[in-house]
Design a protein around this motif. Structure first.
Motif, PDB file in Angstrom:
ATOM      1  N   VAL A  99      15.989   7.768   0.811  1.00  9.77           N
ATOM      2  CA  VAL A  99      17.418   8.111   0.838  1.00  9.77           C
ATOM      3  C   VAL A  99      18.152   7.464  -0.340  1.00  9.77           C
ATOM      4  O   VAL A  99      18.941   8.114  -1.043  1.00  9.77           O
ATOM      5  CB  VAL A  99      18.049   7.684   2.173  1.00  9.77           C
ATOM      6  N   LEU A 100      17.898   6.184  -0.573  1.00  8.53           N
ATOM      7  CA  LEU A 100      18.559   5.501  -1.676  1.00  8.53           C
ATOM      8  C   LEU A 100      18.140   6.079  -3.021  1.00  8.53           C
ATOM      9  O   LEU A 100      18.966   6.260  -3.925  1.00  8.53           O
ATOM     10  CB  LEU A 100      18.248   4.004  -1.621  1.00  8.53           C
ATOM     11  N   ASN A 103      19.817   9.479  -3.522  1.00 10.25           N
ATOM     12  CA  ASN A 103      21.239   9.310  -3.826  1.00 10.25           C
ATOM     13  C   ASN A 103      21.447   8.859  -5.273  1.00 10.25           C
ATOM     14  O   ASN A 103      22.328   9.367  -5.974  1.00 10.25           O
ATOM     15  CB  ASN A 103      21.861   8.292  -2.872  1.00 10.25           C
ATOM     16  N   ALA A 106      20.710  11.784  -7.604  1.00  8.77           N
ATOM     17  CA  ALA A 106      21.766  12.784  -7.567  1.00  8.77           C
ATOM     18  C   ALA A 106      23.020  12.292  -8.293  1.00  8.77           C
ATOM     19  O   ALA A 106      23.689  13.065  -9.008  1.00  8.77           O
ATOM     20  CB  ALA A 106      22.096  13.139  -6.119  1.00  8.77           C
ATOM     21  N   LEU A 107      23.343  11.020  -8.147  1.00 10.68           N
ATOM     22  CA  LEU A 107      24.537  10.481  -8.797  1.00 10.68           C
ATOM     23  C   LEU A 107      24.359  10.390 -10.303  1.00 10.68           C
ATOM     24  O   LEU A 107      25.270  10.725 -11.071  1.00 10.68           O
ATOM     25  CB  LEU A 107      24.857   9.099  -8.224  1.00 10.68           C
ATOM     26  N   VAL A 112      26.051  15.006  -7.502  1.00 15.29           N
ATOM     27  CA  VAL A 112      27.038  14.559  -6.521  1.00 15.29           C
ATOM     28  C   VAL A 112      28.147  13.835  -7.274  1.00 15.29           C
ATOM     29  O   VAL A 112      27.861  12.987  -8.125  1.00 15.29           O
ATOM     30  CB  VAL A 112      26.397  13.621  -5.478  1.00 15.29           C
ATOM     31  N   THR A 122      25.598   2.139  -5.029  1.00 14.29           N
ATOM     32  CA  THR A 122      24.303   2.513  -4.456  1.00 14.29           C
ATOM     33  C   THR A 122      23.195   1.612  -4.957  1.00 14.29           C
ATOM     34  O   THR A 122      22.309   1.213  -4.193  1.00 14.29           O
ATOM     35  CB  THR A 122      23.978   3.983  -4.797  1.00 14.29           C
TER      36      THR A 122
END
Length: 210
Positions: A99-100, A103, A106-107, A112, A122
């Motif tokens: 998950v991390l 994220n 994506a960032l 995102v 994050t």
């Protein structure tokens, strides 16, 4: 007038503290590398990763405390006992890591919205999670590789009472991750052993243990 008594100097100089020679240093480095390789190989089925890390941490703690590594039979026995209890922590750690990582990816690619601020937040969460996981592994090793719940509680209490220890383990895990990903990917199995040692050494040093 009576002269003052002469100082009672020792006839021979006190012996200097013993320092390990290069052979002992090399042997320690080889032992830690072998530990990392064994832990990495035992983690290959994935579901055994928790048991491998717990058993390796316990063996390392035994070596730090006694100067000797535990025998093969006790290690295998502890590993078998740790397989089932280690499955759930392995799954949870894997999910959190994925998950991390997703994220962050994506960032950084702009998929995102959030920009650099969310990237930093994050990344900080990932480092903190890695530090907590590392501290849990140390506490688990200090309990003979058994008792994940007790190790989690002990790590959480240490993080509250001595946050500097959590920062130290977070730095250790972050450095090891950077080395594995950016610098020395083929040496990841060897770095596992050194990372475990770094976690134990950092925790003991910051806690004031000898």
């Amino acid at each position: 007038m009576t002269p003052p008594p002469a100082p009672n100097w020792p006839e021979e100089p006190l012996p200097a503290a013993a320092r390990p020679d290069w052979r002992e240093t090399l042997r320690t480095a080889s032992d830690l590398a072998l530990l990392g390789i064994v832990v990495a190989l035992a983690s290959l089925p994935v579901v055994t990763a928790g048991a491998a890390v717990a058993t390796g941490s316990a063996a390392l703690h035994h070596w730090i405390e006694t100067g000797n590594w535990p025998g093969v039979r006790p290690v295998l026995r502890d590993f078998r006992r740790a397989v089932l209890p280690g499955i759930l922590p392995t799954v949870l750690a894997g999910v959190a890591g994925v998950v991390l990582a997703v994220n962050l990816l994506a960032l950084t690619r702009g998929v995102v919205p959030g920009g650099a601020v969310l990237v930093l937040v994050t990344a900080a969460l990932a480092v903190a999670a890695g530090g907590f996981a590392g501290l849990t592994v140390v506490r688990l090793g200090q309990r003979g590789g058994q008792g994940w719940r007790d190790a989690l509680r002990a790590a959480a209490q240490t993080g509250r009472d001595r946050p500097v220890i959590l920062l130290g383990t977070a730095g250790t895990v972050a450095l090891a991750t950077l080395l594995c990903v950016l610098v020395l990917p083929p040496l990841t199995p060897i770095l596992v052993g050194y990372t475990l040692f770094g976690l134990h050494a950092t925790t003991r040093r910051l806690a004031g243990a000898p």
